[in-house]
Design an enzyme around this catalytic site. Structure first.
Site, PDB file in Angstrom:
ATOM      1  N   ARG A  58       0.732  -1.219  -0.009  1.00 51.99           N
ATOM      2  CA  ARG A  58       0.082   0.038  -0.062  1.00 51.99           C
ATOM      3  C   ARG A  58       0.864   1.124   0.138  1.00 51.99           C
ATOM      4  NH1 ARG A  58      -3.377  -2.469   3.976  1.00 51.99           N
ATOM      5  NH2 ARG A  58      -1.985  -4.153   3.405  1.00 51.99           N
ATOM      6  N   THR A  59       2.000   1.248   0.835  1.00 47.45           N
ATOM      7  CA  THR A  59       2.675   2.567   0.886  1.00 47.45           C
ATOM      8  C   THR A  59       3.401   3.016  -0.535  1.00 47.45           C
ATOM      9  OG1 THR A  59       3.093   2.096   3.083  1.00 47.45           O
ATOM     10  CG2 THR A  59       4.408   3.671   1.929  1.00 47.45           C
ATOM     11  N   LYS A  86      23.969  -7.227  -6.177  1.00 49.63           N
ATOM     12  CA  LYS A  86      25.184  -7.188  -6.747  1.00 49.63           C
ATOM     13  C   LYS A  86      26.321  -6.724  -6.084  1.00 49.63           C
ATOM     14  CE  LYS A  86      23.294  -7.432 -11.531  1.00 49.63           C
ATOM     15  NZ  LYS A  86      23.271  -6.753 -12.539  1.00 49.63           N
ATOM     16  N   ARG A 108      12.267   3.472   1.122  1.00 51.35           N
ATOM     17  CA  ARG A 108      11.764   2.596   2.407  1.00 51.35           C
ATOM     18  C   ARG A 108      13.164   1.949   2.356  1.00 51.35           C
ATOM     19  NH1 ARG A 108       6.727  -0.768   3.547  1.00 51.35           N
ATOM     20  NH2 ARG A 108       6.238   1.060   4.276  1.00 51.35           N
ATOM     21  N   HIS A 136       7.945   6.296  10.181  1.00 54.44           N
ATOM     22  CA  HIS A 136       7.188   6.273   8.944  1.00 54.44           C
ATOM     23  C   HIS A 136       6.224   7.452   9.129  1.00 54.44           C
ATOM     24  CE1 HIS A 136       5.203   4.503   5.778  1.00 54.44           C
ATOM     25  NE2 HIS A 136       4.682   3.286   6.450  1.00 54.44           N
TER      26      HIS A 136
HETATM   27  C1  NCD Z   1       3.699  -0.781   8.017  1.00 56.24           C
HETATM   28  C2  NCD Z   1       4.985  -0.701   7.694  1.00 56.24           C
HETATM   29  O1  NCD Z   1       5.593  -1.165   6.846  1.00 56.24           O
HETATM   30  O2  NCD Z   1       5.868  -0.128   8.748  1.00 56.24           O
HETATM   31  N1  NCD Z   1       2.767  -0.787   6.905  1.00 56.24           N
HETATM   32  C3  NCD Z   1       2.603   0.211   6.406  1.00 56.24           C
HETATM   33  O3  NCD Z   1       3.400   0.988   5.896  1.00 56.24           O
HETATM   34  N2  NCD Z   1       1.115   0.099   5.761  1.00 56.24           N
HETATM   35  C4  NCD Z   1       3.559  -1.412   9.367  1.00 56.24           C
HETATM   36  C5  NCD Z   1       3.598  -3.020   9.022  1.00 56.24           C
HETATM   37  O4  NCD Z   1       4.440  -3.474   8.146  1.00 56.24           O
HETATM   38  O5  NCD Z   1       3.274  -3.690  10.078  1.00 56.24           O
END
Ligand code: NCD
Length: 318
Positions: A58-59, A86, A108, A136
């Site tokens: 989703r992110t 690599k 990320r 986050h």
């Molecule tokens: C979260 C994350 O990746 O930190 N999810 C997200 O961004 N929707 C929380 C999770 O992974 O549990």
């Protein structure tokens, strides 16, 4: 509207007025996204690169859609299968991408601090899409927007954050944000999943769910982050669900109009009962996803504005 930042690396660096500026602008994008034509030209001509060194559904989709709706050229780099395998270092990858002249970099990474490090090496705006257990920020902002729309405010709320706090960047960013906005935070979970020294953040800590959830206005459930555990944190998932899983019985102890949140992805039957997650009278989980796109549009809009001003000044000086 005041938002004087070059990057969005965490909630830590933001003040209450920065947070309000993002949320207010995001409200406008909620309206846009609910309309027929979902386009604006705020990022027209700009290039956005999404670098996800860790799996995300989703992110990543949310940032991609947000950039496209604002008119940016958006590129997704599948970093897990790329040159990192690599042996290329994070910094070399960053410098390579930087040479392609992106304007917005969404990153990320599994290591806490990696995104801050990268931001020091590039000359574009960097957005942290989650770094290890650290922060986050866009998740906390979309959670805040969801809460503000449901409750009409962000101050003087009792917010219970339950579950795997120790491994959660979502919890950390939410604790910082809700603290800055003057809400009261209770953390609930087994001592093995509670980070050391967490009380210094001005939160209340409970290992008993019934005591912690009592009268809460917001109940935020977290995923058990099994991928960040090396065993021994919980006796069994069954036992965990029994003590900390959100079911109707435990939810009945919260305020009668309490909302239920979860950042996703969910482990149904581990931290939350599937029926509660799907109960449209209590759960705002789908709304959180919707707010995610709007909040990311707002954050990128504000950063792009600052980027343009900074570049204009640089050119004027040259
Ligand atoms: C979260 C994350 O990746 O930190 N999810 C997200 O961004 N929707 C929380 C999770 O992974 O549990």
């Amino acid at each position: 509207m005041s938002f004087a930042h070059r990057h969005l690396l965490g909630i830590e660096a933001l003040g209450p007025s920065d947070i309000t500026a993002i949320l207010d602008l995001a409200e406008k994008y909620v309206d846009l996204n609910r309309g027929e034509a979902k386009h604006s030209e705020e990022l027209a001509g700009l290039t956005q690169i999404n670098m996800f060194f860790e799996a995300s559904t989703r992110t990543q989709a949310s940032f991609e859609l947000a950039g496209k709706r604002l008119g940016a050229d958006v590129m997704n780099m599948a970093m897990q299968t790329s040159s990192l395998k690599k042996g290329e270092t994070l910094i070399d990858t960053a410098l390579t991408l930087n040479a392609m002249r992106p304007d917005l970099l969404v990153v990320r990474h599994p290591q806490s601090g990696a995104v801050d490090l990268l931001a020091q090496k590039v000359n574009c705006a960097v957005l942290n899409a989650g770094d290890g257990r650290h922060e986050h920020p866009t998740q906390a902002l979309l959670d805040a927007l969801t809460i503000r729309r449901a409750k009409g405010r962000l101050h003087r709320l009792n917010v219970a954050i339950c579950g795997d706090i120790a491994h959660s960047r979502v919890a950390r960013s939410n604790i910082l944000l809700l603290g800055k906005m003057e809400s009261r935070i209770r953390l609930i979970g087994p001592p093995t999943l509670m980070p050391a020294g967490i009380r210094e953040f001005g939160v209340e800590v409970f290992d008993d769910m019934a005591a912690g959830i009592e009268g809460a206005d917001v109940v935020m459930m977290l995923r058990l982050q099994k991928e960040r555990m090396d065993g021994g944190f919980i006796p069994s998932e069954r036992e965990y669900y029994h003590r900390y899983g959100l079911d109707a019985q435990k939810l009945a102890l919260a305020a009668p109009d309490a909302i239920v949140m979860h950042p996703g992805p969910m482990n149904r039957g581990v931290e939350i009962d599937g029926e509660i997650a799907d109960d449209i009278n209590r759960s705002v989980i789908q709304e959180q996803v919707e707010m995610g796109v709007a909040v990311r549009m707002a954050a990128m809009h504000l950063l792009a504005q600052n980027l343009r001003v900074a570049r204009f000044r640089e050119r004027a000086r040259a």
